[in-house]
Each structure stands twice: as structure tokens, then as C-alpha cells.
Design a protein around this motif. Structure first.
Motif, short mmCIF file in Angstrom:
data_model
loop_
_atom_site.label_atom_id
_atom_site.label_comp_id
_atom_site.label_asym_id
_atom_site.label_seq_id
_atom_site.Cartn_x
_atom_site.Cartn_y
_atom_site.Cartn_z
N LEU A 179 -4.65 2.29 -1.15
CA LEU A 179 -5.62 2.36 -0.05
C LEU A 179 -6.26 0.99 0.20
CD1 LEU A 179 -7.31 5.79 -0.85
CD2 LEU A 179 -5.62 5.30 0.93
N GLY A 185 0.81 -1.21 0.00
CA GLY A 185 0.00 0.00 0.00
C GLY A 185 0.85 1.26 0.00
N ILE A 242 1.07 4.14 -3.01
CA ILE A 242 0.85 5.59 -2.83
C ILE A 242 2.03 6.39 -3.38
CG2 ILE A 242 0.59 7.40 -1.10
CD1 ILE A 242 -0.92 5.33 0.61
N SER A 269 -3.85 -1.10 2.10
CA SER A 269 -3.63 -0.63 3.47
C SER A 269 -4.84 -0.85 4.37
CB SER A 269 -3.27 0.86 3.46
OG SER A 269 -2.10 1.07 2.69
#
Length: 375
Positions: A128, A78, A82, A131
Motif C-alpha cells: 500500500l 506495490g 500485495i 502504491s
């Protein structure tokens, strides 16, 4: 599952690929082990191909791995997703600005920039999801394939560049990196979309492991030995390739830890299946069968009546009477005449008195005779 055993040959071959690629930067003009820089490049590519062959062998021997995989929480993947989002957005925006400012618009470069911006959106969603796991991947099935398209376009751009320069000057390793990355992201899009495919999960190992061995050394080599300090944004693509490799590495580690066998998936599906009351199903089926049989019997009886001669005769006779009232009166008179004739014939054959009072006298006489005889 034999697919997990493909990590065993991967580790030494990956270290060999890193050494062979980085050795080109330490000894650009000399040689190591009697190999020139170009020969080291080919050995580095050969190590990636060997990883591909070993992974293919173990995957073909594996008959137990499940056909699909449910993604789990993966914080390292994750975070890398990002970072990739930020880097791809910056790279795509700079490329669009550079294309329009130069006045020479290249369709492939513009397409690559647009796909970089779209891939930035995809990786922020994937990051996202990794995560927090707040959204199912199957709702993003079309979006998941955008990274594969991006790598495919960059592969074409690399191939086009190689056609204009000598093979000795070309960095063919970038082409190998994008080939394996494209194939991995395409199959991983199928896995993320929760589609039951026979080979998608296996193909993630077949193309993902050599992609790691190609992307990570390539990114480290260019960031260490070919870093452009004047135009920092030009270092975006080598950094993206390094992050691509790390992302694939973390994803495959997650899959290796959590993947299930076919038997385990079958047991889970049986446990999650709704409980069915067999007795109620049988009773409902019996009632439904009887209802359907009754409907068929009624239909058959109705059909019989419609086809019978008696019904047809009555129908025609009633229709005739209703249509012609005069015929109806004549028929009524004929019936009365017939009954009168029958009554007359019966009276002629009857010897009893015709009058009712005479019949009573005869009965009284008969009673008196019987009573006298009795006395």
C-alpha cells in the motif's frame, strides 16, 4: 553516479544465470556444452557471484551517491507486495496446520510459519505504501526488518536440510537465494526507515542485484519443471522466491531512477531549512548578555557589602542594641553628655554677648556709626 553502472554487467550475467538454471530442466540427464547438471548449477551460482563482485566494484568507486533515499510511488512493487502478502499468509497458515496435524513439532518450521504470517502483514503495508505513499516508512522501522528475519530463518532451514543429504543431491541454490535476500531486506529496512546510513543504500545494490539473478531463475525453474500438482500449496515457496526477486527488481529500478547525489541532497536540505533573521538574533543576544552582566554586577555588589567591615560592624552594633535595651539607654546618655561638653567649650571661646537682646544693641550701634561717618 557509478552505482548505476552496475546494471551494465548485470543484464548479460542475469540472462546467463537464467539460461544455466533452466538448462538443467531441459537436459536433466544429458549435458550442454559438455557440462553436467551439477556443473550447470555451479555455473549458475558463479554468475550470481560475478554480479555481486561487479556491483561491489562499482559501489566502492561511487563517492557521490546520497546516504539515504526517500521512497517514491512504485505501483509494480506495490502489486507484487500485495501478492506476496496473500501467498505468505496461505503458506504460513498451511505450515502451522501441517506441523500440528503431523504431531511432530519442529521449532524452526513453526517459527518460519509465524514469520510468514507476520511478513504477510508487512508486505500488505509495504504494498500500500508503494502504491499510494500514505505513510512514512520511519514509523515502521521495527516492522520493516521482519522479511529479513523470515529469509534468515528459511536460510537456516535450507542449511539444516543440506546436512542430512549428499551435496550432489542438495539444491544449494536455494541457500544462495536466501543469503542474498536476507542481506538485501535487512539493508532495505534501514532505507525504508529513513535512517541516514553510510552504506545501507549501496548495500541494496550489492546484495539486491545478485538476489534477483538467483531468485527469479530459481522460482521459474521450480514452477516449470518441479511443479507439484497434487499439493498446490507446496509450490508456494518457489512462487514466493519468484515474487521476492520481482519485488527487489522493481525496488532497485525505482531507486536507480530517483536516487540523488550528496550535492543535491545538501541543496534540498538548505532550501528546506528555516530562514533565520541574523539581526534579531544579534539584538536578542546582546540584550541577554547585558541582562546577565547586570545580574552579575548586582551579585558582586551584594557580595561586597556582605564581606565589607563596615557592614559587619553595623550589623554587630545593631544586633547588640536590639538584644540589650539598657546598653542602648546608656549609649544615648553618653552622646548627650558629649554634645553638652562641646557646646560649653565653644561658649567659653566666644567673646560675643550671650544674650540675644544685647547682640541686637551692638548691631544698632554699629549701623549708626557707619551712617554718621557716611554723612
Amino acid at each position: 553516479m557509478k552505482t548505476k553502472l552496475s546494471w551494465i554487467p548485470f543484464v548479460p550475467l542475469f540472462l546467463a544465470a537464467c539460461f544455466l538454471k533452466l538448462a538443467q530442466g531441459f537436459m536433466p540427464d544429458g549435458s550442454i556444452l559438455g557440462l553436467s547438471a551439477l556443473q550447470l548449477e555451479y555455473c549458475y551460482i558463479g554468475a550470481c557471484v560475478l554480479i555481486f563482485l561487479f556491483a561491489l566494484l562499482f559501489v566502492l568507486l561511487d563517492k557521490k551517491i546520497a546516504q539515504y533515499y526517500l521512497p517514491h510511488k512504485n505501483i509494480p512493487a506495490g502489486l507484487v507486495g500485495i501478492l506476496l502478502c496473500l501467498l505468505l499468509a496461505a503458506d504460513g497458515g498451511f505450515t502451522v496446520f501441517q506441523v500440528f496435524s503431523s504431531g511432530r513439532i519442529s521449532v524452526l518450521e513453526l517459527l518460519g510459519a509465524v514469520l510468514s504470517l507476520l511478513s504477510a502483514v508487512v508486505f500488505i503495508i509495504l504494498g500500500l505504501n508503494h502504491s499510494f505513499r500514505y505513510k512514512e516508512g520511519k514509523n515502521l522501522s521495527l516492522v520493516n526488518v521482519i522479511p529479513a528475519i523470515l529469509c534468515g530463518v528459511r536460510m537456516i532451514l535450507s542449511f539444516v536440510q543440506f546436512t542430512t543429504i549428499s551435496i550432489r543431491l542438495a539444491d544449494v541454490s536455494s541457500l544462495i537465494c536466501y543469503v542474498f535476500a536476507t542481506l538485501f531486506f535487512f539493508n532495505y529496512a534501514v532505507v525504508q526507515s529513513l535512517i541516514k546510513s553510510k552504506n545501507a543504500l549501496k548495500n541494496c545494490f550489492i546484495f539486491g542485484l545478485p538476489a534477483i539473478a538467483a531468485l527469479i531463475p530459481y522460482g521459474i525453474y521450480h514452477l516449470v519443471f518441479r511443479f507439484d500438482s497434487e499439493f498446490i500449496i507446496k509450490n508456494a515457496q518457489p512462487l514466493e522466491m519468484l515474487l521476492f526477486g520481482l519485488y527487489i527488481l522493481f525496488v532497485l529500478i525505482e531507486i536507480t531512477r530517483n536516487v540523488l547525489s550528496k550535492e543535491e541532497v545538501t541543496l534540498i536540505e538548505e532550501e528546506e531549512a528555516p530562514v533565520v533573521n541574523v539581526a534579531e538574533e544579534k539584538v536578542e543576544g546582546f540584550i541577554a548578555t547585558n541582562d546577565s552582566e547586570d545580574e552579575n554586577d548586582i551579585a558582586e555588589d551584594t557580595a561586597y557589602l556582605e564581606k565589607s567591615d563596615t557592614s559587619d560592624y553595623l550589623y554587630r552594633d545593631t544586633q547588640q542594641v536590639n538584644e540589650d535595651p539598657e546598653v542602648n539607654d546608656e549609649t544615648h546618655n553618653d552622646v548627650e553628655n558629649y554634645l553638652t561638653e562641646v557646646q560649653d567649650v565653644s561658649d567659653e571661646n566666644d567673646d560675643r554677648p550671650k544674650n540675644y537682646e544685647e547682640r541686637l544693641d551692638e548691631i544698632d550701634k554699629l549701623i549708626l556709626d557707619i551712617s554718621s561717618k557716611t554723612d
